[in-house]
Design a protein around this motif. Sequence first.
Motif, PDB file in Angstrom:
ATOM      1  N   GLU A   1      18.247   9.497 -38.256  1.00 38.93           N
ATOM      2  CA  GLU A   1      18.446  10.501 -39.308  1.00 38.93           C
ATOM      3  C   GLU A   1      19.740  10.299 -40.094  1.00 38.93           C
ATOM      4  O   GLU A   1      19.924  10.872 -41.169  1.00 38.93           O
ATOM      5  CB  GLU A   1      18.409  11.913 -38.716  1.00 38.93           C
ATOM      6  N   LYS A   2      20.656   9.459 -39.575  1.00 39.87           N
ATOM      7  CA  LYS A   2      21.912   9.187 -40.277  1.00 39.87           C
ATOM      8  C   LYS A   2      21.941   7.797 -40.914  1.00 39.87           C
ATOM      9  O   LYS A   2      22.969   7.385 -41.456  1.00 39.87           O
ATOM     10  CB  LYS A   2      23.099   9.343 -39.322  1.00 39.87           C
ATOM     11  N   GLN A   3      20.821   7.093 -40.861  1.00 40.31           N
ATOM     12  CA  GLN A   3      20.762   5.742 -41.416  1.00 40.31           C
ATOM     13  C   GLN A   3      20.459   5.806 -42.917  1.00 40.31           C
ATOM     14  O   GLN A   3      19.414   5.370 -43.395  1.00 40.31           O
ATOM     15  CB  GLN A   3      19.713   4.922 -40.665  1.00 40.31           C
ATOM     16  N   LYS A   4      21.414   6.347 -43.650  1.00 42.43           N
ATOM     17  CA  LYS A   4      21.236   6.589 -45.082  1.00 42.43           C
ATOM     18  C   LYS A   4      21.987   5.594 -45.959  1.00 42.43           C
ATOM     19  O   LYS A   4      21.627   5.375 -47.118  1.00 42.43           O
ATOM     20  CB  LYS A   4      21.700   7.997 -45.438  1.00 42.43           C
ATOM     21  N   LYS A   5      23.050   5.017 -45.405  1.00 37.83           N
ATOM     22  CA  LYS A   5      23.919   4.148 -46.185  1.00 37.83           C
ATOM     23  C   LYS A   5      24.313   2.953 -45.322  1.00 37.83           C
ATOM     24  O   LYS A   5      24.250   3.015 -44.097  1.00 37.83           O
ATOM     25  CB  LYS A   5      25.184   4.908 -46.644  1.00 37.83           C
ATOM     26  N   TYR A   6      24.745   1.868 -45.979  1.00 36.24           N
ATOM     27  CA  TYR A   6      25.206   0.706 -45.212  1.00 36.24           C
ATOM     28  C   TYR A   6      26.235  -0.054 -46.037  1.00 36.24           C
ATOM     29  O   TYR A   6      25.989  -0.420 -47.189  1.00 36.24           O
ATOM     30  CB  TYR A   6      24.039  -0.204 -44.842  1.00 36.24           C
ATOM     31  N   TRP A   7      27.391  -0.277 -45.416  1.00 38.93           N
ATOM     32  CA  TRP A   7      28.509  -0.946 -46.066  1.00 38.93           C
ATOM     33  C   TRP A   7      28.705  -2.344 -45.479  1.00 38.93           C
ATOM     34  O   TRP A   7      28.461  -2.571 -44.287  1.00 38.93           O
ATOM     35  CB  TRP A   7      29.795  -0.147 -45.879  1.00 38.93           C
ATOM     36  N   CYS A   8      29.187  -3.270 -46.288  1.00 37.74           N
ATOM     37  CA  CYS A   8      29.469  -4.614 -45.786  1.00 37.74           C
ATOM     38  C   CYS A   8      30.786  -4.616 -45.021  1.00 37.74           C
ATOM     39  O   CYS A   8      31.665  -3.786 -45.263  1.00 37.74           O
ATOM     40  CB  CYS A   8      29.489  -5.634 -46.917  1.00 37.74           C
ATOM     41  N   GLY A   9      30.922  -5.555 -44.091  1.00 34.24           N
ATOM     42  CA  GLY A   9      32.140  -5.633 -43.281  1.00 34.24           C
ATOM     43  C   GLY A   9      33.149  -6.636 -43.801  1.00 34.24           C
ATOM     44  O   GLY A   9      34.305  -6.623 -43.393  1.00 34.24           O
ATOM     45  N   GLY A  10      32.729  -7.503 -44.722  1.00 37.85           N
ATOM     46  CA  GLY A  10      33.586  -8.614 -45.138  1.00 37.85           C
ATOM     47  C   GLY A  10      34.735  -8.255 -46.042  1.00 37.85           C
ATOM     48  O   GLY A  10      35.702  -9.016 -46.156  1.00 37.85           O
ATOM     49  N   ILE A  11      34.662  -7.107 -46.710  1.00 34.12           N
ATOM     50  CA  ILE A  11      35.753  -6.585 -47.534  1.00 34.12           C
ATOM     51  C   ILE A  11      35.922  -5.124 -47.150  1.00 34.12           C
ATOM     52  O   ILE A  11      34.980  -4.337 -47.242  1.00 34.12           O
ATOM     53  CB  ILE A  11      35.431  -6.668 -49.042  1.00 34.12           C
ATOM     54  N   GLN A  12      37.115  -4.758 -46.742  1.00 30.64           N
ATOM     55  CA  GLN A  12      37.356  -3.379 -46.331  1.00 30.64           C
ATOM     56  C   GLN A  12      38.852  -3.103 -46.305  1.00 30.64           C
ATOM     57  O   GLN A  12      39.665  -4.022 -46.336  1.00 30.64           O
ATOM     58  CB  GLN A  12      36.774  -3.126 -44.945  1.00 30.64           C
ATOM     59  N   GLY A  13      39.207  -1.830 -46.247  1.00 31.19           N
ATOM     60  CA  GLY A  13      40.628  -1.496 -46.175  1.00 31.19           C
ATOM     61  C   GLY A  13      40.885  -0.072 -46.617  1.00 31.19           C
ATOM     62  O   GLY A  13      40.021   0.795 -46.512  1.00 31.19           O
ATOM     63  N   GLY A  14      42.097   0.135 -47.116  1.00 29.56           N
ATOM     64  CA  GLY A  14      42.473   1.459 -47.571  1.00 29.56           C
ATOM     65  C   GLY A  14      43.965   1.679 -47.441  1.00 29.56           C
ATOM     66  O   GLY A  14      44.744   0.730 -47.288  1.00 29.56           O
ATOM     67  N   SER A  15      44.366   2.944 -47.508  1.00 26.60           N
ATOM     68  CA  SER A  15      45.783   3.254 -47.304  1.00 26.60           C
ATOM     69  C   SER A  15      46.164   2.785 -45.914  1.00 26.60           C
ATOM     70  O   SER A  15      45.362   2.857 -44.971  1.00 26.60           O
ATOM     71  CB  SER A  15      46.022   4.758 -47.459  1.00 26.60           C
ATOM     72  N   SER A  16      47.363   2.277 -45.762  1.00 24.12           N
ATOM     73  CA  SER A  16      47.743   1.630 -44.505  1.00 24.12           C
ATOM     74  C   SER A  16      47.626   2.573 -43.314  1.00 24.12           C
ATOM     75  O   SER A  16      47.080   2.207 -42.260  1.00 24.12           O
ATOM     76  CB  SER A  16      49.161   1.062 -44.599  1.00 24.12           C
ATOM     77  N   GLU A  17      48.112   3.790 -43.462  1.00 25.81           N
ATOM     78  CA  GLU A  17      48.080   4.729 -42.346  1.00 25.81           C
ATOM     79  C   GLU A  17      46.653   4.997 -41.885  1.00 25.81           C
ATOM     80  O   GLU A  17      46.347   4.954 -40.689  1.00 25.81           O
ATOM     81  CB  GLU A  17      48.767   6.039 -42.736  1.00 25.81           C
ATOM     82  N   LYS A  18      45.760   5.241 -42.834  1.00 31.26           N
ATOM     83  CA  LYS A  18      44.379   5.566 -42.484  1.00 31.26           C
ATOM     84  C   LYS A  18      43.638   4.354 -41.946  1.00 31.26           C
ATOM     85  O   LYS A  18      42.909   4.443 -40.940  1.00 31.26           O
ATOM     86  CB  LYS A  18      43.646   6.136 -43.697  1.00 31.26           C
ATOM     87  N   TYR A  19      43.785   3.207 -42.595  1.00 23.53           N
ATOM     88  CA  TYR A  19      43.060   2.026 -42.155  1.00 23.53           C
ATOM     89  C   TYR A  19      43.484   1.598 -40.753  1.00 23.53           C
ATOM     90  O   TYR A  19      42.637   1.266 -39.913  1.00 23.53           O
ATOM     91  CB  TYR A  19      43.253   0.883 -43.140  1.00 23.53           C
ATOM     92  N   LEU A  20      44.782   1.623 -40.479  1.00 18.99           N
ATOM     93  CA  LEU A  20      45.253   1.244 -39.143  1.00 18.99           C
ATOM     94  C   LEU A  20      44.756   2.234 -38.094  1.00 18.99           C
ATOM     95  O   LEU A  20      44.412   1.852 -36.975  1.00 18.99           O
ATOM     96  CB  LEU A  20      46.781   1.161 -39.129  1.00 18.99           C
ATOM     97  N   GLU A  21      44.702   3.493 -38.456  1.00 17.55           N
ATOM     98  CA  GLU A  21      44.158   4.505 -37.544  1.00 17.55           C
ATOM     99  C   GLU A  21      42.694   4.204 -37.215  1.00 17.55           C
ATOM    100  O   GLU A  21      42.279   4.267 -36.049  1.00 17.55           O
ATOM    101  CB  GLU A  21      44.276   5.889 -38.190  1.00 17.55           C
ATOM    102  N   VAL A  22      41.917   3.861 -38.243  1.00 15.49           N
ATOM    103  CA  VAL A  22      40.488   3.601 -38.054  1.00 15.49           C
ATOM    104  C   VAL A  22      40.257   2.350 -37.222  1.00 15.49           C
ATOM    105  O   VAL A  22      39.437   2.350 -36.289  1.00 15.49           O
ATOM    106  CB  VAL A  22      39.780   3.481 -39.415  1.00 15.49           C
ATOM    107  N   ILE A  23      40.963   1.271 -37.522  1.00 18.06           N
ATOM    108  CA  ILE A  23      40.676   0.030 -36.802  1.00 18.06           C
ATOM    109  C   ILE A  23      41.149   0.096 -35.349  1.00 18.06           C
ATOM    110  O   ILE A  23      40.602  -0.611 -34.490  1.00 18.06           O
ATOM    111  CB  ILE A  23      41.230  -1.212 -37.534  1.00 18.06           C
TER     112      ILE A  23
END
Length: 282
Positions: free
Chosen positions: A169-191
């Motif tokens: 029921e949550k398989q609505k979207k799909y993002w590629c893994g080869g390009i990703q990132g964001g603000s440093s604080e948030k991205y480091l938290e996520v990874i």
Amino acid sequence: MIPPKLKTKKDKAPPVKRVALCIIATRNYKRLLEPLLESVKKYFLTQHELSLFIFADSSDYRGWLDLDEHDVYWTKIEHLPFPLPTLFRYKYILRRERDLSNFDYVFYCDADMRFIGTVGEEMLGQGITAIQHPSAGSNDPKVFWDLTEQFKSWCFETNPKSLAYIPPEKQKKYWCGGIQGGSSEKYLEVIKLLDRNIDEDLGQNIVAVYHDETHWNRYLANNEPNITLPFWYCFPECVGWKNKQVAWKQDVYVPEDQEIKILCLDKDLHGGYSSYRGNAKK
């Protein structure tokens, strides 16, 4: 998706940000570094201060890679059989967490990418930036996401014990893994979270179907990224890619008023798939 507004002479230039770009390259992937970095210099966030964080199975780059015009943080890693290098990407990046935390933005890019169009302020938001997977694209201007049942059947993890599992029921979207990132604080938290999840899966002898990309999508399924850019920011190369048509979903193509920004290289056109991943099929 509405393209970002073009800057006019009256617009003020955006403040310069410190941006880190992380790239992992071992064995034959290293031969892709030079053309990738040439394209980065020409097209990627050129109005900002860019530093390269390169993780490779060599002690140094001097003598085989010209990086004199770049600000480089080099980290030696060991080569491991596929899929461990991609599963451990977050672990490698986090070795430089202290340095990366001093940047405004942190991005990751696969070594087999090539920037071919200007990539600018549209990448920079307040949180995570993610790229729509080409197989999830659509040519209907009213429908941004279009995942076929066949695509869902092989791109999502089916083992509910995996921390990368996404219920149907949550398989609505799909993002590629080869390009990703964001603000440093948030991205480091996520990874950091994803690295722990991958380790926990491995502890149960579970490897998600598309490795770290599957874990990336599990996170984004529950935490909408601040910015999602369309699939032409990760467009699959093929023999006829310049016609802007997605090779494996030929009813989907880049709109006439848009240009391909980043090309995901076809390994068979650059030395052969097996020379990079051995006998692995994914």
